[in-house]
Scaffold this motif. Structure first.
Motif, mmCIF file in Angstrom:
data_model
loop_
_atom_site.group_PDB
_atom_site.id
_atom_site.type_symbol
_atom_site.label_atom_id
_atom_site.label_comp_id
_atom_site.label_asym_id
_atom_site.label_seq_id
_atom_site.Cartn_x
_atom_site.Cartn_y
_atom_site.Cartn_z
ATOM 1 N N VAL A 10 2.845 -5.810 -0.854
ATOM 2 C CA VAL A 10 2.593 -6.029 0.577
ATOM 3 C C VAL A 10 1.451 -5.101 0.985
ATOM 4 C CG1 VAL A 10 3.520 -5.982 2.924
ATOM 5 C CG2 VAL A 10 5.013 -6.610 1.012
ATOM 6 N N TYR A 11 0.503 -5.652 1.736
ATOM 7 C CA TYR A 11 -0.746 -4.944 2.042
ATOM 8 C C TYR A 11 -1.119 -5.183 3.505
ATOM 9 C CZ TYR A 11 -5.983 -5.488 2.077
ATOM 10 O OH TYR A 11 -7.312 -5.488 2.371
ATOM 11 N N ASN A 12 -1.512 -4.110 4.206
ATOM 12 C CA ASN A 12 -1.970 -4.229 5.588
ATOM 13 C C ASN A 12 -3.432 -4.661 5.568
ATOM 14 O OD1 ASN A 12 -3.120 -3.582 8.191
ATOM 15 N ND2 ASN A 12 -1.300 -2.375 8.632
ATOM 16 N N TYR A 13 -3.700 -5.900 5.963
ATOM 17 C CA TYR A 13 -5.057 -6.420 5.815
ATOM 18 C C TYR A 13 -6.019 -5.905 6.880
ATOM 19 C CZ TYR A 13 -3.122 -10.105 8.960
ATOM 20 O OH TYR A 13 -2.510 -10.798 9.970
ATOM 21 N N LYS A 14 -5.538 -5.101 7.824
ATOM 22 C CA LYS A 14 -6.413 -4.472 8.807
ATOM 23 C C LYS A 14 -6.821 -3.061 8.385
ATOM 24 C CE LYS A 14 -6.539 -7.689 12.051
ATOM 25 N NZ LYS A 14 -7.817 -8.365 12.411
ATOM 26 N N THR A 15 -5.875 -2.311 7.791
ATOM 27 C CA THR A 15 -6.145 -0.912 7.430
ATOM 28 C C THR A 15 -6.392 -0.712 5.940
ATOM 29 O OG1 THR A 15 -3.799 -0.371 7.038
ATOM 30 C CG2 THR A 15 -4.627 -0.171 9.303
ATOM 31 N N GLY A 16 -5.991 -1.664 5.108
ATOM 32 C CA GLY A 16 -6.128 -1.527 3.662
ATOM 33 C C GLY A 16 -4.957 -0.844 2.992
ATOM 34 N N GLU A 17 -3.971 -0.399 3.766
ATOM 35 C CA GLU A 17 -2.849 0.345 3.189
ATOM 36 C C GLU A 17 -1.894 -0.579 2.423
ATOM 37 O OE1 GLU A 17 -2.515 3.938 6.480
ATOM 38 O OE2 GLU A 17 -1.092 2.281 6.566
ATOM 39 N N SER A 66 -12.764 -6.027 -10.309
ATOM 40 C CA SER A 66 -11.726 -5.015 -10.451
ATOM 41 C C SER A 66 -11.782 -4.132 -9.208
ATOM 42 C CB SER A 66 -11.972 -4.176 -11.714
ATOM 43 O OG SER A 66 -11.024 -3.132 -11.817
ATOM 44 N N TYR A 67 -10.708 -4.118 -8.433
ATOM 45 C CA TYR A 67 -10.676 -3.303 -7.228
ATOM 46 C C TYR A 67 -10.419 -1.838 -7.578
ATOM 47 C CZ TYR A 67 -10.446 -7.591 -4.471
ATOM 48 O OH TYR A 67 -10.733 -8.801 -3.911
ATOM 49 N N ASN A 68 -11.055 -0.953 -6.830
ATOM 50 C CA ASN A 68 -10.857 0.483 -7.006
ATOM 51 C C ASN A 68 -9.921 0.978 -5.916
ATOM 52 O OD1 ASN A 68 -11.063 3.317 -7.045
ATOM 53 N ND2 ASN A 68 -13.168 3.248 -7.766
ATOM 54 N N ILE A 69 -8.694 1.320 -6.302
ATOM 55 C CA ILE A 69 -7.694 1.794 -5.336
ATOM 56 C C ILE A 69 -7.559 3.300 -5.484
ATOM 57 C CG2 ILE A 69 -5.354 1.505 -4.447
ATOM 58 C CD1 ILE A 69 -5.206 -1.170 -5.880
ATOM 59 N N ASP A 70 -8.361 4.038 -4.748
ATOM 60 C CA ASP A 70 -8.367 5.503 -4.825
ATOM 61 C C ASP A 70 -8.564 5.997 -6.252
ATOM 62 O OD1 ASP A 70 -7.859 5.906 -2.051
ATOM 63 O OD2 ASP A 70 -5.763 5.429 -2.393
ATOM 64 N N GLY A 71 -9.381 5.304 -7.028
ATOM 65 C CA GLY A 71 -9.647 5.707 -8.407
ATOM 66 C C GLY A 71 -8.873 4.924 -9.444
ATOM 67 N N ILE A 72 -7.856 4.160 -9.013
ATOM 68 C CA ILE A 72 -7.093 3.308 -9.929
ATOM 69 C C ILE A 72 -7.751 1.925 -9.934
ATOM 70 C CG2 ILE A 72 -4.858 2.267 -10.442
ATOM 71 C CD1 ILE A 72 -3.560 4.521 -8.834
ATOM 72 N N LYS A 73 -8.113 1.452 -11.108
ATOM 73 C CA LYS A 73 -8.794 0.161 -11.222
ATOM 74 C C LYS A 73 -7.777 -0.953 -11.490
ATOM 75 C CE LYS A 73 -13.073 1.600 -10.849
ATOM 76 N NZ LYS A 73 -14.019 1.447 -11.960
ATOM 77 N N THR A 74 -7.889 -2.030 -10.739
ATOM 78 C CA THR A 74 -7.045 -3.196 -10.995
ATOM 79 C C THR A 74 -7.630 -4.015 -12.140
ATOM 80 O OG1 THR A 74 -8.217 -4.649 -9.460
ATOM 81 C CG2 THR A 74 -6.407 -3.330 -8.555
ATOM 82 N N LYS A 95 -5.950 0.796 -0.354
ATOM 83 C CA LYS A 95 -5.762 2.218 -0.633
ATOM 84 C C LYS A 95 -4.290 2.548 -0.772
ATOM 85 C CE LYS A 95 -5.759 3.928 4.178
ATOM 86 N NZ LYS A 95 -6.318 4.946 5.066
ATOM 87 N N LEU A 96 -4.008 3.614 -1.506
ATOM 88 C CA LEU A 96 -2.653 4.113 -1.733
ATOM 89 C C LEU A 96 -2.447 5.508 -1.172
ATOM 90 C CD1 LEU A 96 -1.862 2.916 -5.370
ATOM 91 C CD2 LEU A 96 -0.457 2.474 -3.353
ATOM 92 N N ILE A 97 -3.532 6.225 -0.924
ATOM 93 C CA ILE A 97 -3.431 7.592 -0.404
ATOM 94 C C ILE A 97 -3.657 7.577 1.104
ATOM 95 C CG2 ILE A 97 -4.393 9.913 -0.428
ATOM 96 C CD1 ILE A 97 -5.169 9.487 -3.333
ATOM 97 N N LYS A 98 -2.674 8.082 1.828
ATOM 98 C CA LYS A 98 -2.784 8.179 3.283
ATOM 99 C C LYS A 98 -3.356 9.529 3.688
ATOM 100 C CE LYS A 98 -0.058 6.982 7.382
ATOM 101 N NZ LYS A 98 -0.829 5.757 7.669
ATOM 102 N N ASP A 99 -2.928 10.577 2.971
ATOM 103 C CA ASP A 99 -3.363 11.930 3.319
ATOM 104 C C ASP A 99 -3.092 12.859 2.148
ATOM 105 O OD1 ASP A 99 -4.118 14.019 5.439
ATOM 106 O OD2 ASP A 99 -2.170 14.741 4.762
ATOM 107 N N ILE A 100 -3.929 13.889 2.009
ATOM 108 C CA ILE A 100 -3.686 14.969 1.054
ATOM 109 C C ILE A 100 -3.802 16.274 1.820
ATOM 110 C CG2 ILE A 100 -4.419 16.135 -1.058
ATOM 111 C CD1 ILE A 100 -5.625 13.568 -2.021
ATOM 112 N N SER A 101 -2.804 17.126 1.678
ATOM 113 C CA SER A 101 -2.843 18.419 2.364
ATOM 114 C C SER A 101 -2.439 19.529 1.400
ATOM 115 C CB SER A 101 -1.915 18.418 3.583
ATOM 116 O OG SER A 101 -0.581 18.175 3.194
ATOM 117 N N SER A 102 -3.021 20.711 1.607
ATOM 118 C CA SER A 102 -2.667 21.891 0.807
ATOM 119 C C SER A 102 -2.999 23.119 1.630
ATOM 120 C CB SER A 102 -3.430 21.906 -0.523
ATOM 121 O OG SER A 102 -4.792 22.218 -0.293
#
Length: 456
Positions: free
Chosen positions: A152-159, A285-293, A341-348
């Motif tokens: 399932v994919y949000n076709y407006k945001t890409g999430e 091949s789609y690039n999903i945050d570095g993961i290739k389909t 995309k699969l990454i929403k946020d990265i924090s440290s």
């Protein structure tokens, strides 16, 4: 004097080489430093081959994986959730190469070019993923012990909200490679490729609308079987030998008429079919945050019969499920394709603490064509699949019963989207060897999409 000049030239040459080498090093340090530090031999972040820092949570903050140097890797406390999510997250043993724990290891360690691996907490980064663990669990339970995938994919945001693949396993107790069922360690949504069956007729319909002008008004009379060439065996037949009579594009898509789409494929032509699938990204091949389909494999032969079967979604056609989900999202979004995309946020706690992902969008289908396809997909649900089977959902969809061999049950597909501004979700459902798609995949779609809009 000449000797001094030669020495000066040599020194200058060495200085230039030194500067050049320093420049190359700085360039590689900036661009490849993350890979250097995340190499498995680095004992600072790896413990016996297991990554020892970083946490992965879902979009609601639900812990999916917590890596630690002093303790074993921890997963979600709910066995059903961690089993449903394992193809998305991966495990501590890197069994799934596209899992976040492997694919995002350089992000989990919290490295940046200013502070290196230092962080005040010493625990690396926290990656918030776009996926919803509870929705993924609903999808996994709906699949049950059947093999397949749900996205399932949000076709407006890409999430990407849901990414489930079966067979699966509990990451606390992974099977050995010898014991595991085929496909256990493959994320089929991203890395799979399958015969699409009649779902591909949505692609042929789009290519026809793109290239053939008033094709919506072209009628063809289906007699259940259509002969190509001189040999009796060279035929295209409709499912269950059903004669659909005189049909136009809308009616042919609704009834899934093979004979119509076989002839339509030949009217479009092999070169135009290829141009269209390339334009919509189906063969990319789609690039999903570095993961290739995995890219789809589509062959459009000049032979009339082979081209007919290709346009129907049989023959040598093999598509990647994520690519079909993206195509549905593109139609829903008026022809504009938003990168996944699969990454929403990265924090440290390091100096560089935030990760910002910008989606890209491109118009790959004319808006008028997307509007026509959307209306036809909506008609499929209302006139064929039954709106009552999807209460409260403005569903637009196409099923596919993909023949994969005489001795095997066909794959059951359903692809589509919700034409709903508050819930802009595209989906793909595939049940391998599941049987007739409308009942098998259709029931699964209702379960998942009801959960997606919060009705369950």
């Amino acid at each position: 004097m000449k000797k001094m000049q030669r020495r000066a030239i040599i020194c200058m040459a060495f200085s230039l080489l030194l500067l050049l080498g320093l420049g190359v090093y700085v360039y590689k340090y900036i661009n490849e430093g993350t890979m250097w530090v995340s190499y498995p031999a680095n004992k600072h972040i790896f413990n016996k081959g297991r990554i020892a820092s970083g946490t992965i949570v879902d979009r609601n903050g639900e812990i999916l994986i917590k890596n630690s140097s002093g303790n074993p890797t921890q997963y979600n406390q709910n066995k059903a959730i961690r089993t449903a999510m394992v193809h998305t997250t991966g495990d501590a043993h890197a069994n799934i190469s596209t899992g976040a724990n492997v694919a995002f290891s350089n992000k989990l360690v919290g490295y940046n070019i200013i502070t290196g691996l230092y962080s005040a907490s010493g625990e690396g980064s926290k990656i918030t993923m776009t996926v919803d663990a509870n929705l993924s669990n609903v999808a996994a339970q709906a699949l049950g012990n059947r093999n397949g995938t749900v996205g399932v994919y949000n076709y407006k945001t890409g999430e990407i909200l849901c990414m489930v693949s079966t067979p699966s396993y509990d990451p606390y107790n992974p099977p050995s490679y010898k014991e595991a069922a085929p496909g256990t360690f493959i994320n089929k949504l991203i890395s799979g490729r399958f015969t699409p069956g009649s779902t591909f007729k949505t692609v042929t319909a789009g290519a026809a609308l793109q290239n053939l002008g008033n094709i919506k008004d072209w009628y063809y009379t289906c007699h259940a079987s259509d002969k190509y060439g001189t040999y009796e065996k060279d035929r295209v037949t409709c499912y269950a030998n059903t004669a659909h009579g005189s049909v136009n594009l809308k009616r042919a898509l609704q009834t899934s008429c093979n004979c119509y789409f076989g002839r339509l494929s030949n009217k479009v032509g092999s070169s135009n079919m290829k141009k269209y699938v390339d334009a919509i990204g189906l063969t990319s091949s789609y690039n999903i945050d570095g993961i290739k389909t995995k890219s789809s494999k589509l062959i459009f032969d000049d032979n009339d019969l082979k081209l007919a079967w290709a346009g129907i979604g049989q023959g040598e056609d093999e598509v990647n499920p994520a690519s079909m989900m993206m195509y549905m999202g593109t139609i829903a979004n008026d022809g504009v394709q938003v990168s996944p995309k699969l990454i929403k946020d990265i924090s440290s706690s390091s100096l560089l603490s935030k990760y910002n992902y910008e989606t890209t969008s491109n118009e790959v289908i004319d808006k008028s064509i997307a509007t026509d396809l959307k209306a036809m997909l909506r008609n499929n649900v209302q006139s064929s699949y039954g709106q009552g089977n999807y209460p409260g959902l403005k569903l637009c969809a196409k099923t596919g019963t993909a023949e994969v061999g005489k001795s095997k049950q066909p794959h059951a597909w359903m692809v589509g989207f919700l034409d709903d501004p508050e819930n802009p979700y595209a989906f793909v459902v595939l049940v391998e060897n599941g049987g007739v798609a409308s009942s098998v995949a259709g029931n699964l779609v209702n379960t998942v999409m009801q959960a997606a809009v919060g009705k369950r």
